[in-house]
Design a protein around this motif. Structure first.
Motif, PDB file in Angstrom:
ATOM      1  N   ARG A  15      -1.499  -1.832  12.661  1.00  0.00           N
ATOM      2  CA  ARG A  15      -1.163  -2.967  13.538  1.00  0.00           C
ATOM      3  C   ARG A  15      -2.327  -3.945  13.550  1.00  0.00           C
ATOM      4  NH1 ARG A  15      -1.876  -4.666  18.744  1.00  0.00           N
ATOM      5  NH2 ARG A  15      -0.091  -5.689  19.714  1.00  0.00           N
ATOM      6  N   ASP A  16      -2.016  -5.220  13.243  1.00  0.00           N
ATOM      7  CA  ASP A  16      -3.035  -6.261  13.258  1.00  0.00           C
ATOM      8  C   ASP A  16      -3.446  -6.522  14.709  1.00  0.00           C
ATOM      9  OD1 ASP A  16      -4.657  -8.466  12.609  1.00  0.00           O
ATOM     10  OD2 ASP A  16      -2.977  -9.862  12.680  1.00  0.00           O
ATOM     11  N   PRO A  17      -4.737  -6.382  15.035  1.00  0.00           N
ATOM     12  CA  PRO A  17      -5.168  -6.570  16.424  1.00  0.00           C
ATOM     13  C   PRO A  17      -5.012  -8.004  16.921  1.00  0.00           C
ATOM     14  CG  PRO A  17      -7.074  -6.287  14.987  1.00  0.00           C
ATOM     15  CD  PRO A  17      -5.858  -6.037  14.152  1.00  0.00           C
ATOM     16  N   GLU A  18      -4.905  -8.963  16.004  1.00  0.00           N
ATOM     17  CA  GLU A  18      -4.798 -10.363  16.422  1.00  0.00           C
ATOM     18  C   GLU A  18      -3.358 -10.790  16.679  1.00  0.00           C
ATOM     19  OE1 GLU A  18      -7.540 -13.781  15.100  1.00  0.00           O
ATOM     20  OE2 GLU A  18      -5.833 -13.852  13.723  1.00  0.00           O
ATOM     21  N   SER A  19      -2.463 -10.547  15.726  1.00  0.00           N
ATOM     22  CA  SER A  19      -1.082 -11.036  15.846  1.00  0.00           C
ATOM     23  C   SER A  19      -0.110  -9.989  16.373  1.00  0.00           C
ATOM     24  CB  SER A  19      -0.585 -11.502  14.477  1.00  0.00           C
ATOM     25  OG  SER A  19      -0.466 -10.388  13.607  1.00  0.00           O
ATOM     26  N   GLY A  20      -0.483  -8.715  16.276  1.00  0.00           N
ATOM     27  CA  GLY A  20       0.412  -7.644  16.689  1.00  0.00           C
ATOM     28  C   GLY A  20       1.413  -7.234  15.631  1.00  0.00           C
ATOM     29  N   TYR A  21       1.345  -7.856  14.439  1.00  0.00           N
ATOM     30  CA  TYR A  21       2.297  -7.457  13.407  1.00  0.00           C
ATOM     31  C   TYR A  21       1.942  -6.071  12.895  1.00  0.00           C
ATOM     32  CZ  TYR A  21       0.078  -7.822   8.712  1.00  0.00           C
ATOM     33  OH  TYR A  21      -0.653  -7.617   7.573  1.00  0.00           O
ATOM     34  N   THR A  22       2.970  -5.334  12.455  1.00  0.00           N
ATOM     35  CA  THR A  22       2.736  -4.000  11.899  1.00  0.00           C
ATOM     36  C   THR A  22       3.153  -3.982  10.444  1.00  0.00           C
ATOM     37  OG1 THR A  22       4.899  -3.180  12.616  1.00  0.00           O
ATOM     38  CG2 THR A  22       3.041  -2.788  14.102  1.00  0.00           C
ATOM     39  N   ARG A  23       2.450  -3.189   9.680  1.00  0.00           N
ATOM     40  CA  ARG A  23       2.763  -3.018   8.259  1.00  0.00           C
ATOM     41  C   ARG A  23       2.803  -1.531   7.957  1.00  0.00           C
ATOM     42  NH1 ARG A  23       0.134  -6.195   4.782  1.00  0.00           N
ATOM     43  NH2 ARG A  23       0.271  -4.699   3.107  1.00  0.00           N
ATOM     44  N   ARG A  24       3.837  -1.120   7.230  1.00  0.00           N
ATOM     45  CA  ARG A  24       4.008   0.273   6.827  1.00  0.00           C
ATOM     46  C   ARG A  24       3.976   0.327   5.307  1.00  0.00           C
ATOM     47  NH1 ARG A  24       6.470   4.791   8.949  1.00  0.00           N
ATOM     48  NH2 ARG A  24       7.129   3.596  10.767  1.00  0.00           N
ATOM     49  N   ASN A  25       3.023   1.074   4.732  1.00  0.00           N
ATOM     50  CA  ASN A  25       3.000   1.262   3.284  1.00  0.00           C
ATOM     51  C   ASN A  25       4.133   2.216   2.912  1.00  0.00           C
ATOM     52  OD1 ASN A  25       0.669  -0.300   3.228  1.00  0.00           O
ATOM     53  ND2 ASN A  25      -0.309   1.002   1.719  1.00  0.00           N
ATOM     54  N   LEU A  26       5.110   1.708   2.155  1.00  0.00           N
ATOM     55  CA  LEU A  26       6.276   2.503   1.775  1.00  0.00           C
ATOM     56  C   LEU A  26       6.042   3.316   0.512  1.00  0.00           C
ATOM     57  CD1 LEU A  26       9.018  -0.222   2.379  1.00  0.00           C
ATOM     58  CD2 LEU A  26       8.294   1.590   3.944  1.00  0.00           C
ATOM     59  N   SER A  27       5.191   2.829  -0.372  1.00  0.00           N
ATOM     60  CA  SER A  27       4.966   3.481  -1.669  1.00  0.00           C
ATOM     61  C   SER A  27       4.296   4.835  -1.502  1.00  0.00           C
ATOM     62  CB  SER A  27       4.112   2.575  -2.562  1.00  0.00           C
ATOM     63  OG  SER A  27       4.770   1.346  -2.775  1.00  0.00           O
ATOM     64  N   ALA A  28       4.546   5.708  -2.478  1.00  0.00           N
ATOM     65  CA  ALA A  28       3.989   7.065  -2.440  1.00  0.00           C
ATOM     66  C   ALA A  28       2.465   7.009  -2.464  1.00  0.00           C
ATOM     67  CB  ALA A  28       4.509   7.867  -3.634  1.00  0.00           C
ATOM     68  N   PRO A  29       1.803   7.673  -1.494  1.00  0.00           N
ATOM     69  CA  PRO A  29       0.340   7.621  -1.418  1.00  0.00           C
ATOM     70  C   PRO A  29      -0.338   8.208  -2.659  1.00  0.00           C
ATOM     71  CG  PRO A  29       1.294   8.658   0.539  1.00  0.00           C
ATOM     72  CD  PRO A  29       2.388   8.482  -0.450  1.00  0.00           C
ATOM     73  N   GLY A  30      -1.138   7.401  -3.322  1.00  0.00           N
ATOM     74  CA  GLY A  30      -1.915   7.864  -4.463  1.00  0.00           C
ATOM     75  C   GLY A  30      -1.166   7.933  -5.779  1.00  0.00           C
ATOM     76  N   PHE A  31       0.158   7.698  -5.772  1.00  0.00           N
ATOM     77  CA  PHE A  31       0.914   7.775  -7.020  1.00  0.00           C
ATOM     78  C   PHE A  31       0.677   6.509  -7.836  1.00  0.00           C
ATOM     79  CE2 PHE A  31       4.683   7.240  -9.700  1.00  0.00           C
ATOM     80  CZ  PHE A  31       4.697   8.470 -10.335  1.00  0.00           C
ATOM     81  N   PRO A  32       0.227   6.615  -9.094  1.00  0.00           N
ATOM     82  CA  PRO A  32      -0.042   5.425  -9.899  1.00  0.00           C
ATOM     83  C   PRO A  32       1.236   4.618 -10.141  1.00  0.00           C
ATOM     84  CG  PRO A  32      -0.998   7.405 -10.902  1.00  0.00           C
ATOM     85  CD  PRO A  32      -0.092   7.862  -9.800  1.00  0.00           C
ATOM     86  N   SER A  33       1.221   3.358  -9.761  1.00  0.00           N
ATOM     87  CA  SER A  33       2.387   2.486  -9.927  1.00  0.00           C
ATOM     88  C   SER A  33       1.922   1.045 -10.020  1.00  0.00           C
ATOM     89  CB  SER A  33       3.339   2.651  -8.736  1.00  0.00           C
ATOM     90  OG  SER A  33       4.414   1.741  -8.846  1.00  0.00           O
ATOM     91  N   LEU A  34       2.650   0.240 -10.759  1.00  0.00           N
ATOM     92  CA  LEU A  34       2.332  -1.179 -10.870  1.00  0.00           C
ATOM     93  C   LEU A  34       2.868  -1.979  -9.688  1.00  0.00           C
ATOM     94  CD1 LEU A  34       3.082  -1.704 -14.675  1.00  0.00           C
ATOM     95  CD2 LEU A  34       0.869  -1.347 -13.570  1.00  0.00           C
ATOM     96  N   VAL A  35       3.741  -1.354  -8.883  1.00  0.00           N
ATOM     97  CA  VAL A  35       4.397  -2.035  -7.766  1.00  0.00           C
ATOM     98  C   VAL A  35       4.057  -1.321  -6.465  1.00  0.00           C
ATOM     99  CG1 VAL A  35       6.625  -2.701  -6.770  1.00  0.00           C
ATOM    100  CG2 VAL A  35       6.299  -2.757  -9.248  1.00  0.00           C
ATOM    101  N   GLU A  36       3.793  -2.104  -5.414  1.00  0.00           N
ATOM    102  CA  GLU A  36       3.573  -1.565  -4.076  1.00  0.00           C
ATOM    103  C   GLU A  36       4.635  -2.148  -3.156  1.00  0.00           C
ATOM    104  OE1 GLU A  36      -0.950  -1.444  -3.045  1.00  0.00           O
ATOM    105  OE2 GLU A  36      -0.584  -3.164  -4.351  1.00  0.00           O
ATOM    106  N   LEU A  37       5.189  -1.319  -2.277  1.00  0.00           N
ATOM    107  CA  LEU A  37       6.164  -1.785  -1.288  1.00  0.00           C
ATOM    108  C   LEU A  37       5.592  -1.606   0.105  1.00  0.00           C
ATOM    109  CD1 LEU A  37       9.543  -0.301  -2.603  1.00  0.00           C
ATOM    110  CD2 LEU A  37       8.697  -2.647  -2.836  1.00  0.00           C
TER     111      LEU A  37
END
Length: 196
Positions: free
Chosen positions: A91-113
């Protein structure tokens, strides 16, 4: 969901690791990003809760995406499956927006979601222009609507809309509505086309 302490500890270690791997001192990263040496040091020690704008500057200077700061180090042994309970949330302390990393943790990939929830009335400005690597991004609105300023261009995005862009100009996300907006961001980095 990560606790604020867990995500802060992870960010501290990840930033330090990426900086060292890039062969940069605190002063070198400060010079490259415009973020003060003392602020970088505080973040690396887990003594500061940086804003999204500060983290974006650091990521740009390191030639990685903002999502990479929340990801695990790549490993050939990492699972390709990302369970919801393992997805890091910040959670960004300034705006309150939240971000969730959807991609598999540590799995090598050219794309991040990444899934983002931008609260009603929130605004997040990334003033980073040039980056150490070329980053391509697509934003798909799941629900709600946002205004996205990309340099001199402004786009109003509503449910179902998808915008393709390169992160090479200042970018501002804002939600002028009375309801939160939820969207998915897909990112791909091409380090060969970056700036030195």
């Amino acid at each position: 969901m990560d606790s604020p302490l867990d995500i802060g500890t992870h960010l501290a270690a990840r930033l330090r690791d990426l900086r060292v791997r890039a062969g940069l001192t605190l002063d070198g990263l400060a010079e490259r990003t415009g973020v003060s040496r003392s602020m970088i040091s505080l973040i690396e020690r887990g003594e500061s809760s940086p804003t999204a704008a500060v983290l974006d500057k650091l990521a740009a200077g390191l030639g990685v995406t903002l999502a990479s700061l929340f990801a695990a180090q790549e490993s050939a042994a990492a699972s390709p499956l990302s369970r919801r309970e393992d997805q890091r949330v910040w959670r960004d302390p300034e705006s309150g927006y939240t971000r969730r990393n959807l991609s598999a943790p540590g799995f090598p990939s050219l794309v991040e979601l990444v899934e983002v929830v931008l609260p009603a009335g929130a605004r997040v400005a990334y003033d980073t222009g040039s980056r150490a690597a070329t980053v391509h991004q697509q934003i798909w609105i799941i629900e709600g609507s946002i205004m996205l300023a990309l340099g001199e261009d402004t786009f109003r995005l509503g449910t179902g809309d998808c915008l393709s862009m390169r992160l090479d100009r200042p970018t501002v996300f804002s939600n002028p509505t009375e309801n939160p907006a939820r969207y998915v961001v897909a990112l791909a980095t091409d380090p060969r086309a970056g700036l030195s």
